[in-house]
Write an enzyme that holds these catalytic residues in place. Structure first.
Site, PDB file in Angstrom:
ATOM      1  N   CYS A 134      16.310 -86.204   6.987  1.00 17.79           N
ATOM      2  CA  CYS A 134      15.785 -84.774   6.727  1.00 17.79           C
ATOM      3  C   CYS A 134      15.888 -83.925   8.083  1.00 17.79           C
ATOM      4  CB  CYS A 134      14.438 -84.624   5.941  1.00 17.79           C
ATOM      5  SG  CYS A 134      14.173 -83.279   5.256  1.00 17.79           S
ATOM      6  N   CYS A 136      13.560 -81.162   8.409  1.00 24.25           N
ATOM      7  CA  CYS A 136      12.630 -80.076   8.532  1.00 24.25           C
ATOM      8  C   CYS A 136      11.668 -80.391   9.814  1.00 24.25           C
ATOM      9  CB  CYS A 136      11.804 -80.082   7.130  1.00 24.25           C
ATOM     10  SG  CYS A 136      10.870 -81.562   7.007  1.00 24.25           S
ATOM     11  N   CYS A 144      14.509 -77.704   5.315  1.00 21.81           N
ATOM     12  CA  CYS A 144      15.189 -79.164   5.401  1.00 21.81           C
ATOM     13  C   CYS A 144      16.620 -79.128   5.752  1.00 21.81           C
ATOM     14  CB  CYS A 144      14.848 -79.829   4.108  1.00 21.81           C
ATOM     15  SG  CYS A 144      13.200 -79.678   3.441  1.00 21.81           S
ATOM     16  N   LYS A 209      11.609 -85.964  -5.969  1.00 22.39           N
ATOM     17  CA  LYS A 209      10.609 -85.403  -5.200  1.00 22.39           C
ATOM     18  C   LYS A 209      10.092 -84.249  -5.882  1.00 22.39           C
ATOM     19  CE  LYS A 209      10.159 -84.404  -0.322  1.00 22.39           C
ATOM     20  NZ  LYS A 209      10.602 -84.574   0.939  1.00 22.39           N
ATOM     21  N   ARG A 219       2.600 -82.418   7.238  1.00 20.73           N
ATOM     22  CA  ARG A 219       3.177 -81.480   7.670  1.00 20.73           C
ATOM     23  C   ARG A 219       2.447 -81.110   9.067  1.00 20.73           C
ATOM     24  NH1 ARG A 219       5.033 -77.692   2.630  1.00 20.73           N
ATOM     25  NH2 ARG A 219       6.429 -79.247   1.677  1.00 20.73           N
ATOM     26  N   ARG A 231       9.492 -75.086  -0.421  1.00 20.69           N
ATOM     27  CA  ARG A 231      10.699 -75.719  -0.695  1.00 20.69           C
ATOM     28  C   ARG A 231      10.876 -76.114  -2.210  1.00 20.69           C
ATOM     29  NH1 ARG A 231      10.105 -77.384   4.324  1.00 20.69           N
ATOM     30  NH2 ARG A 231       8.791 -78.943   5.331  1.00 20.69           N
ATOM     31  N   GLU A 247      17.951 -86.199 -12.290  1.00 28.49           N
ATOM     32  CA  GLU A 247      18.150 -86.553 -10.765  1.00 28.49           C
ATOM     33  C   GLU A 247      18.442 -87.906 -10.401  1.00 28.49           C
ATOM     34  OE1 GLU A 247      18.299 -84.660  -8.180  1.00 28.49           O
ATOM     35  OE2 GLU A 247      17.023 -82.654  -8.516  1.00 28.49           O
ATOM     36  N   LYS A 262       8.136 -89.292  -5.770  1.00 28.08           N
ATOM     37  CA  LYS A 262       7.151 -88.851  -4.880  1.00 28.08           C
ATOM     38  C   LYS A 262       6.711 -87.517  -5.277  1.00 28.08           C
ATOM     39  CE  LYS A 262       7.016 -87.201  -0.132  1.00 28.08           C
ATOM     40  NZ  LYS A 262       7.895 -86.734   1.106  1.00 28.08           N
ATOM     41  N   SER A 288       0.667 -88.228   1.867  1.00 26.83           N
ATOM     42  CA  SER A 288      -0.564 -87.634   2.793  1.00 26.83           C
ATOM     43  C   SER A 288      -1.598 -87.280   2.137  1.00 26.83           C
ATOM     44  CB  SER A 288       0.183 -86.901   4.012  1.00 26.83           C
ATOM     45  OG  SER A 288       0.651 -85.603   3.299  1.00 26.83           O
TER      46      SER A 288
HETATM   47  C1  PBG Z   1      10.641 -84.283   4.564  1.00 19.81           C
HETATM   48  C2  PBG Z   1       9.506 -85.244   3.997  1.00 19.81           C
HETATM   49  C3  PBG Z   1       8.343 -84.563   3.587  1.00 19.81           C
HETATM   50  C4  PBG Z   1       7.310 -85.840   3.188  1.00 19.81           C
HETATM   51  C5  PBG Z   1       8.148 -86.926   3.708  1.00 19.81           C
HETATM   52  N1  PBG Z   1       9.523 -86.560   3.978  1.00 19.81           N
HETATM   53  C6  PBG Z   1       7.354 -83.411   3.562  1.00 19.81           C
HETATM   54  C7  PBG Z   1       8.052 -82.213   2.773  1.00 19.81           C
HETATM   55  O1  PBG Z   1       9.045 -82.589   1.936  1.00 19.81           O
HETATM   56  O2  PBG Z   1       7.652 -81.117   3.158  1.00 19.81           O
HETATM   57  C8  PBG Z   1       5.928 -86.078   2.826  1.00 19.81           C
HETATM   58  C9  PBG Z   1       5.132 -87.279   3.121  1.00 19.81           C
HETATM   59  C10 PBG Z   1       3.860 -87.002   2.819  1.00 19.81           C
HETATM   60  O3  PBG Z   1       3.311 -86.138   2.326  1.00 19.81           O
HETATM   61  O4  PBG Z   1       3.164 -88.193   3.261  1.00 19.81           O
HETATM   62  N2  PBG Z   1      11.166 -84.698   5.622  1.00 19.81           N
END
Ligand code: PBG
Length: 338
Positions: A134, A136, A144, A209, A219, A231, A247, A262, A288
């Protein structure tokens, strides 16, 4: 009704009750484990790690107690531990030295993730090294991909993501995991990998996702909060699950080997539908925010943290996930091994 005789040593002749006694198989640990349907083992886990430039850096994320930004030397030490605990894989997120509009370090062969992969494959060769693909973390605007005006551009972005995936493969990654949610990225990545003799390198797609509030603490850890906007123009709307199936179907068609849902906990229904529909190796990301809520409540003494952690991980497996990406991997592995 006849009076029951209470002669000792004789079975009662009264009729059987017309209900079932589910409790019979719950009476002891041994019985409970014999009828247990779902298994949780360290082999199901992928441990997410954040890697930064420098040496001897081990910086705790304030909103994610127990999770650290690690420099490559510390990352190697951590991964030796992880491997020893029976966790088969890690997924790497990189925090670059400099961010710019086009996320240059993401596809630099000497970028932070590329360096980390080389070190890990040298020092812990059996550990499966997966990379998050990614932009971002690498772009100055925190999006992203490429931004033009207010638009996050699709087709130009997937070319850069494909380049990023290729540099990860060339550095020695065992698997790549695109997390952007742009259209067509799996095909773009599969094509460039195949053209460069990485036909055997699997892709784990962040296939369904969602645009989620549960990514907040990540983040902070990955320093990837968008500077403007959000996003929602590429990640999915929480209200939809039929769309998740479309998807996932598309990503499988384009070449995904493992499909991911996710976040996990608010989307257990989606995990189940994906598993039942496609029968693919299915991963779920215990993100997270899901981690931080349990940690916070545990620290306040409001819940029994280890117990809730195991219940949550088991629920994700029960919903149909073969693989769980989780910041709890080490804590849970420790408990599972007694
Ligand atoms: C994007 C990415 C994200 C997460 C994993 N890959 C963040 C987003 O989409 O903003 C989130 C993972 C988490 O919250 O533990 N690179």
């Amino acid at each position: 009704m006849t009076q029951q005789s209470a002669s000792p040593g004789f079975a009662s002749t009264s009729p059987q009750p017309d209900f079932r006694r589910f409790r019979r198989t719950r009476m002891t640990d041994a019985l409970r484990s014999m009828v247990r349907e779902t298994e949780l083992s360290p082999r199901h886990f992928i441990y997410p790690l954040f890697v930064v430039h420098g040496t001897k850096v081990r910086r705790e994320i304030s909103s994610m107690p127990g999770v650290f930004q690690l420099s490559v030397d510390e990352l190697v030490r951590e991964c030796i531990d992880v491997h020893r605990m029976g966790i088969p894989a890690v997924i790497l997120f990189g925090i670059p030295e400099h961010k710019d509009e086009v996320g240059s370090e993401a596809y630099d062969e000497h970028g932070i993730v590329q360096n980390a992969i080389r070190a890990l494959k040298k020092e812990v060769p059996e550990l499966v090294v997966i990379t998050d693909v990614c932009m971002c973390e690498y772009t100055s605007h925190g999006h992203c991909g490429i931004v033009r005006g207010n638009e996050i551009v699709n087709d130009a972005s997937i070319e850069l993501l494909a380049r990023e995936a290729l540099t990860h493969a060339q550095a020695g990654a065992d698997m790549v995991a695109p997390s952007d949610m742009f259209d067509g990225r799996i095909q773009a990545i599969r094509t460039i990998l195949d053209a460069n003799n990485f036909t055997n390198l699997p892709i784990m797609s962040y296939a369904a996702k969602y645009a989620s509030g549960f990514y907040g603490p990540f983040r902070e850890a990955a320093e990837s909060t968008p500077k403007f906007g959000d996003r929602r123009s590429h990640q999915m709307d929480s209200a939809n699950s039929d769309e998740a199936l479309r998807e996932v179907a598309e990503d499988i068609e384009e070449g995904a080997d493992i499909v991911m849902v996710k976040p996990a906990l608010s989307y257990l229904d989606v995990i189940r539908r994906v598993k039942d529909t496609f029968h693919m190796p299915t991963a779920a990301y215990n993100v997270s925010g899901e981690y931080s809520m349990i940690k916070a409540a545990g620290r306040n003494g409001w819940i029994d943290e280890p117990r809730v952690m195991m219940e949550v991980l088991l629920s994700i497996r029960r919903a149909g996930a073969d693989i769980i990406l989780t910041y709890f991997a080490k804590d849970a592995a420790r408990l599972l091994r007694g």
